[in-house]
Design a protein around this motif. Structure first.
Motif: not given
Length: 382
Positions: A166-171, A176-186
């Motif tokens: 999730t850290a890699g995907l967020n980076s 700019k695109l983060r508003d519609n991206l929800f990240l869930v980690d374990i």
């Protein structure tokens, strides 16, 4: 350009390969199947984006994090969801809402021969494949770019994975695109190698003389929520299962798991989900049936809004942070002292050899020998 000289410096998230506009980076497996970036120098323009996008360090993005996460115990109100999920089915309640909005959910499933990989789901039926633990590092090839394309097209996306993923995907996705991206980690304890898992399947099928039709890394139905036993169902055995305990051992983890930067309570995701070990300290009546309970960290305001809606389908209770600090929320796993011996044995002697060798006993024998040498040296001065 990115250049991994020490395997502990790479978690295999694929952000560097995904960001390269020249496709100059491919992810190549090592002997255990762990992926590492390899640069085609002829294609590389030395733009530096691959190094910039790497989030496997202590400087991963924490800009959206709350000062302290909201902490909950949770279980789905529908017991059918709980019984078919690993813990309390909190992920099902969260992802249901995203799907009902017409969004996309990414999670871990299987491709051919039970290879563990990330997949894209747009229906609840497709999403249900993501239920249950899969204790192998998932293949993310092409997934980050697919997520970005969904976001660019205006889709709401929920991505679930390990915190390094999730850290890699967020980076990679960017603000700019983060508003519609929800990240869930374990809360991850470490990941075994995909090649080992492939060999394990082959080994069991050869031993049984039959093909495996279903796997379960933690069979809750037979052994209860707290157990860690794998079950394998075979085609010709009419539902007969065999049980093992292998893919939960530190000796086969990726090297970077021993230096994980995310073993803390400042998570690189909007929501964190885990087994709620120690639930008895907070709510001793909640899980008396041993069906499972999820630990949930709400880490951002986005996470609060999402979980606030998901709670309509959950039974929840609040918890204090200090009462839920399991080991991998405090520090990385300890790499097995015989990790390299295991790897060399696997290369030179094969899977059947390493699966039947007691490396823990080898450690005990070695420690006893070392203690004996110290006593002899103390007694005789040699």
């Amino acid at each position: 350009m990115i250049n991994i000289t020490n395997p502990i410096d790479c978690c295999g998230c694929t952000a560097c390969a995904s960001v390269c506009a020249q496709d100059a980076i491919i992810m190549e497996p090592d002997v255990l199947g762990f992926l590492y970036p390899k640069v085609n120098v002829a294609k590389c323009t030395d733009c530096g984006l691959c190094e910039k996008v790497c989030a496997f360090n202590n400087n991963y993005d924490k800009s959206l994090n709350l000062p302290k996460p909201d902490v909950y115990g949770a279980r789905h109100k529908d017991m059918r969801e709980v019984e078919s999920s690993r813990s309390g089915a909190a992920f099902i309640a969260i992802s249901d809402y995203i799907l009902e909005l017409g969004g996309v959910v990414y999670g871990v499933g299987y491709k051919e021969y039970f290879c563990v990989c990330h997949k894209r789901a747009t229906t609840k039926e497709e999403r249900d494949e993501f239920k249950g633990s899969k204790y192998v590092q998932s293949d993310l090839t092409g997934i980050f770019r697919q997520v970005k394309q969904d976001l660019k097209s205006g889709r709401i996306v929920l991505f679930s994975g390990t915190p390094c993923q999730t850290a890699g995907l967020n980076s990679y996705v960017g603000k700019k695109l983060r508003d519609n991206l929800f990240l869930v980690d374990i809360v991850c304890h470490g990941v075994p190698g995909p090649k080992l898992w492939h060999d394990y399947i082959e080994y069991l099928e050869h031993k049984q003389g039959d093909k495996i039709r279903r796997v379960n890394f933690r069979d809750k139905q037979l052994f209860g929520w707290a157990a860690h036993r794998e079950s394998f169902e075979f085609v010709q055995e009419d539902g007969k299962k065999i049980f093992k305990e292998l893919f939960y051992k530190h000796i086969m983890f990726r090297h970077s798991c021993g230096v994980c930067h995310f073993c803390n309570t400042t998570r690189p995701s909007d929501i964190t989900i885990a087994d709620f070990w120690g639930w008895q300290k907070t709510n001793p009546d909640f899980n008396r049936d041993d069906k499972g309970v999820s630990l949930v960290f709400v880490n951002t305001e986005k996470g609060r809004k999402l979980f606030g809606i998901a709670k309509e389908n959950l039974n929840t209770f609040t918890a204090e942070l200090e009462n839920v600090l399991q080991l991998n929320l405090q520090s990385p796993c300890t790499v097995h002292t015989k990790r390299m011996i295991f790897e060399n044995d696997y290369i030179n002697k094969g899977f059947a050899y390493v699966i039947n060798k007691d490396y823990d006993k080898l450690c005990i024998v070695r420690r006893m020998a070392d203690k004996a040498k110290k006593r002899i040296k103390k007694l005789f001065g040699k």
